[in-house]
Design a protein around this motif. Structure first.
Motif, mmCIF file in Angstrom:
data_model
loop_
_atom_site.group_PDB
_atom_site.id
_atom_site.type_symbol
_atom_site.label_atom_id
_atom_site.label_comp_id
_atom_site.label_asym_id
_atom_site.label_seq_id
_atom_site.Cartn_x
_atom_site.Cartn_y
_atom_site.Cartn_z
ATOM 1 N N GLY A 199 0.809 -1.225 0.000
ATOM 2 C CA GLY A 199 0.000 0.000 0.000
ATOM 3 C C GLY A 199 0.842 1.275 0.000
ATOM 4 N N ALA A 254 4.474 1.223 1.430
ATOM 5 C CA ALA A 254 5.526 0.800 0.507
ATOM 6 C C ALA A 254 5.847 1.916 -0.487
ATOM 7 N N ASP A 276 12.702 -3.051 -4.182
ATOM 8 C CA ASP A 276 11.786 -4.184 -3.970
ATOM 9 C C ASP A 276 11.939 -4.732 -2.544
ATOM 10 N N THR A 290 5.475 -4.680 3.309
ATOM 11 C CA THR A 290 4.370 -5.653 3.313
ATOM 12 C C THR A 290 4.398 -6.463 4.611
HETATM 13 P P1 UTP Z 1 2.484 -4.932 -3.333
HETATM 14 O O1 UTP Z 1 2.209 -6.335 -3.614
HETATM 15 O O2 UTP Z 1 1.672 -4.248 -2.311
HETATM 16 O O3 UTP Z 1 2.553 -4.103 -4.691
HETATM 17 O O4 UTP Z 1 4.027 -4.795 -2.908
HETATM 18 P P2 UTP Z 1 1.423 -3.378 -5.519
HETATM 19 O O5 UTP Z 1 0.515 -4.396 -6.122
HETATM 20 O O6 UTP Z 1 2.133 -2.434 -6.415
HETATM 21 O O7 UTP Z 1 0.685 -2.553 -4.381
HETATM 22 P P3 UTP Z 1 -0.826 -2.069 -4.283
HETATM 23 O O8 UTP Z 1 -1.687 -3.282 -4.629
HETATM 24 O O9 UTP Z 1 -0.937 -0.949 -5.262
HETATM 25 O O10 UTP Z 1 -0.931 -1.687 -2.826
HETATM 26 C C1 UTP Z 1 4.660 -3.520 -2.752
HETATM 27 C C2 UTP Z 1 6.013 -3.545 -3.379
HETATM 28 O O11 UTP Z 1 6.869 -4.485 -2.697
HETATM 29 C C3 UTP Z 1 7.727 -5.152 -3.603
HETATM 30 C C4 UTP Z 1 7.456 -4.549 -4.977
HETATM 31 O O12 UTP Z 1 8.371 -3.461 -5.139
HETATM 32 C C5 UTP Z 1 6.046 -4.023 -4.829
HETATM 33 O O13 UTP Z 1 5.771 -2.971 -5.717
HETATM 34 N N1 UTP Z 1 7.483 -6.622 -3.534
HETATM 35 C C6 UTP Z 1 6.358 -7.122 -2.940
HETATM 36 C C7 UTP Z 1 8.431 -7.489 -4.038
HETATM 37 O O14 UTP Z 1 9.451 -7.072 -4.597
HETATM 38 N N2 UTP Z 1 8.236 -8.842 -3.903
HETATM 39 C C8 UTP Z 1 7.132 -9.364 -3.308
HETATM 40 O O15 UTP Z 1 7.029 -10.615 -3.200
HETATM 41 C C9 UTP Z 1 6.160 -8.477 -2.835
#
Ligand code: UTP
Length: 235
Positions: free
Chosen positions: A49, A52, A70, A77
């Motif tokens: 959200g 992040a 990332d 998260t």
């Molecule tokens: P999110 O899964 O919340 O990304 O992870 P999103 O879909 O862009 O967010 P919403 O749905 O708009 O809230 C946030 C960030 O964390 C990193 C990525 O940079 C991602 O954009 N991430 C998350 C990873 O690199 N690996 C993962 O397994 C999860």
């Protein structure tokens, strides 16, 4: 005794950790999850959200590379996962598993397991799809801030219509073939859509702020959102 069925749930960061934080809502969401966990095991993945996005933007300004950004997102998260675990109390596994494998292991002794991201280069929707596959979950729920999958991005196209029921193949076409503008975030991430199509996982997409609908979807009743069933073409 038969093993309890499992459901994998992707909860957007905007649901669990809006700005400002909303512990009252998280407590109500936790009650709905606790009720569902009386009959099924829940494996929940929380997104990053705004938390992040803020941290990623700040670290990008400071010159961090994409891989580092990332990792910052993954940390956010996991921090957001902590809020939901705090609200769930003793029924939930107290840690935040770092891999889908660890989450499935933790789920053997706990009706609810909550985790965040795992590896750079993906999103928590994709983690949830992998988790659903590894856990042999009966279905996957995507709790997001829109009320389903639309024919186009409803925030940009007023003629966009919600699709109440589609196949995984159609979902993949919608998120993958540019029906959404490049660069806009789709309601379901393309990697996750590919995984649910390949594995044939029934997926329910709905607004996670609407707890009556979340309760209905978890109980197997009709819900307002999009029901995505395995297969190709329209349905
Ligand atoms: P999110 O899964 O919340 O990304 O992870 P999103 O879909 O862009 O967010 P919403 O749905 O708009 O809230 C946030 C960030 O964390 C990193 C990525 O940079 C991602 O954009 N991430 C998350 C990873 O690199 N690996 C993962 O397994 C999860």
């Amino acid at each position: 005794m038969d093993r309890r069925t499992r459901v994998a749930i992707s909860t957007g960061g905007s649901i669990v950790a809006p700005e400002p934080l909303d512990p009252g809502f998280v407590s109500e969401l936790a009650s709905v999850l606790l009720e569902a966990s009386e009959v099924r095991d829940l494996l929940v993945v929380v997104g990053g959200g705004r938390t992040a996005r803020r941290y990623i933007d700040a670290c990008r300004d400071l010159g961090a590379d994409e891989d580092y950004l990332d990792l910052v997102g993954i940390d956010c998260t996991r921090l957001n996962a902590r809020i939901l675990i705090a609200a769930l109390g003793r029924e939930a596994y107290p840690g935040v598993p770092a891999t889908v494998h660890d989450a499935v292991e933790a789920s053997r002794d706990h009706p609810i397991v909550v985790m965040g991201g795992t590896h750079p280069g993906q999103t928590t929707d994709a983690v949830t799809a992998m988790l659903a596959e590894m856990a042999e979950a009966e279905e996957l729920l995507i709790l997001t801030n829109v009320d389903g999958v639309y024919t186009a991005d409803p925030r940009k196209d007023p003629s966009a219509e919600r699709l109440p029921a589609i196949t995984t193949g159609r979902l993949l076409e919608i998120v993958d073939t540019g029906e959404y503008e490049a660069g806009s975030s789709t309601v379901v991430d393309a990697v996750a859509a590919r995984l649910v199509h390949r594995a044939g996982i029934t997926t329910k997409v709905l607004n996670g702020r609407d707890l009556e609908q979340v309760r209905s979807a978890l109980a197997g009743r009709d819900f307002h959102g999009t029901l995505v069933t395995p297969g190709n073409g329209d349905r």
